[in-house]
Design a protein around this motif. Sequence first.
Motif, short mmCIF file in Angstrom:
data_model
loop_
_atom_site.label_atom_id
_atom_site.label_comp_id
_atom_site.label_asym_id
_atom_site.label_seq_id
_atom_site.Cartn_x
_atom_site.Cartn_y
_atom_site.Cartn_z
N PRO A 84 5.46 5.42 -4.95
CA PRO A 84 4.08 5.71 -5.39
C PRO A 84 3.69 4.98 -6.68
O PRO A 84 2.79 5.43 -7.38
CB PRO A 84 4.13 7.21 -5.61
CG PRO A 84 5.52 7.44 -6.15
CD PRO A 84 6.40 6.47 -5.40
N GLY A 85 4.37 3.89 -7.01
CA GLY A 85 4.00 3.12 -8.19
C GLY A 85 2.60 2.56 -8.08
O GLY A 85 2.06 2.38 -6.99
N ALA A 86 2.01 2.26 -9.23
CA ALA A 86 0.65 1.70 -9.26
C ALA A 86 0.69 0.20 -9.03
O ALA A 86 1.69 -0.46 -9.29
CB ALA A 86 0.00 2.01 -10.61
N ILE A 87 -0.41 -0.33 -8.54
CA ILE A 87 -0.55 -1.78 -8.34
C ILE A 87 -1.08 -2.40 -9.63
O ILE A 87 -2.10 -1.97 -10.16
CB ILE A 87 -1.54 -2.08 -7.19
CG1 ILE A 87 -1.10 -1.39 -5.89
CG2 ILE A 87 -1.66 -3.59 -6.98
CD1 ILE A 87 -2.16 -1.45 -4.81
N ARG A 88 -0.39 -3.43 -10.11
CA ARG A 88 -0.88 -4.15 -11.29
C ARG A 88 -1.83 -5.26 -10.83
O ARG A 88 -1.43 -6.18 -10.13
CB ARG A 88 0.27 -4.76 -12.10
CG ARG A 88 -0.22 -5.43 -13.40
CD ARG A 88 0.93 -5.87 -14.27
NE ARG A 88 1.79 -4.75 -14.62
CZ ARG A 88 1.53 -3.85 -15.57
NH1 ARG A 88 0.41 -3.94 -16.28
NH2 ARG A 88 2.38 -2.87 -15.82
N GLY A 89 -3.08 -5.16 -11.25
CA GLY A 89 -4.04 -6.18 -10.89
C GLY A 89 -5.31 -5.58 -10.31
O GLY A 89 -5.45 -4.36 -10.18
N GLY A 90 -6.27 -6.45 -9.98
CA GLY A 90 -7.54 -5.97 -9.45
C GLY A 90 -8.29 -5.18 -10.51
O GLY A 90 -8.36 -5.57 -11.67
N ILE A 91 -8.83 -4.03 -10.11
CA ILE A 91 -9.56 -3.17 -11.05
C ILE A 91 -9.04 -1.74 -10.92
O ILE A 91 -9.60 -0.91 -10.20
CB ILE A 91 -11.09 -3.20 -10.81
CG1 ILE A 91 -11.61 -4.65 -10.76
CG2 ILE A 91 -11.81 -2.42 -11.91
CD1 ILE A 91 -13.10 -4.76 -10.54
N PRO A 92 -7.94 -1.40 -11.59
CA PRO A 92 -7.47 -0.02 -11.60
C PRO A 92 -8.48 0.91 -12.28
O PRO A 92 -9.12 0.53 -13.26
CB PRO A 92 -6.16 -0.09 -12.41
CG PRO A 92 -5.75 -1.53 -12.36
CD PRO A 92 -7.03 -2.30 -12.31
N LEU A 93 -8.58 2.13 -11.76
CA LEU A 93 -9.41 3.16 -12.39
C LEU A 93 -8.52 3.99 -13.31
O LEU A 93 -7.62 4.70 -12.84
CB LEU A 93 -10.03 4.07 -11.32
CG LEU A 93 -10.84 3.40 -10.21
CD1 LEU A 93 -11.45 4.46 -9.29
CD2 LEU A 93 -11.91 2.49 -10.77
N CYS A 94 -8.74 3.88 -14.62
CA CYS A 94 -7.98 4.66 -15.59
C CYS A 94 -8.79 5.93 -15.88
O CYS A 94 -9.87 5.86 -16.46
CB CYS A 94 -7.76 3.86 -16.87
SG CYS A 94 -6.90 2.30 -16.62
#
Length: 286
Positions: free
Chosen positions: A68-78
């Motif tokens: 379930p790690g996050a994807i680095r790149g694009g436009i993550p919603l923080c």
Amino acid sequence: MIPQSLRELLDATDGQRQADWEGRRVWLAREAWGELAVSLQGAQVLHFRPDGDDAGWLWVTTTPQVMPGAIRGGIPLCWPWFADESPDGQGPMHGTARKAEWRLDAVDEHEQGVELHLSPETRLHDQLVPRAVIQANAQRLHVELITEHRGETPVKYTGALHTYFSVGDTHQCRIEGLAGSRYLDKLKGFAEDVQQGEPGIRGAIDRIYQSNRDVVLDDGQRRLRIAKQGSDSTVVWHPDTELPSDTPADVARRFLCVEAACTRVDPVWLVPGAQHLLATTLSRES
């Protein structure tokens, strides 16, 4: 720049569809106006290329973390906090929204393009409820993060649209529109300073600029205008040689983050029944 496996999925797309990529469900479009890829993990835009451009505007690492790690790149919603600013200091980096599963509530045609509406599959906060709207066409990409207060007491939160731009060489980039802005330098213990001239990127940078103005990112090959709403912080970040583990060294200078954000400089206070819109709009600068 996106991973070859995602590129192959887009090349095999005619119109709109969903597919599996790196253990995640992604929504894909390849139409006359251009291309769009969105991960339902995090409601995260991974790729946007309008018709007429040879390459996409966003960068995604070629070695993404497994679920379930996050994807680095694009436009993550923080959301509902930026960086490590969780209320108790114990929450995950950049909040819970970026790793959560989101549902695709609606897909509408919009100005010869497309408009997506997404919401989380599960409750992410005891009082706040987010939703995302993504609009794409041949002229622009527009992303909204809307937060509604459905509780009973005022809440303070922070957040960001953590945009990773694809560039030819980070050290050739220039950001126009920040001259004269005050900023906090996270690499110097949040020391405050004033930007003299327009910032160029010559090494590691991690600054929170106190600005609500549009900026233009010029990498010597393309000029993109970055507009925003509901934000008085513009975050500029690149790690230089201190790369995260999911970022190969050979692509270290192929991305730069310029983010519409609400940070410790401008946290959002919401009262019951209120809502806040944080948005970014990317377009070509002629």
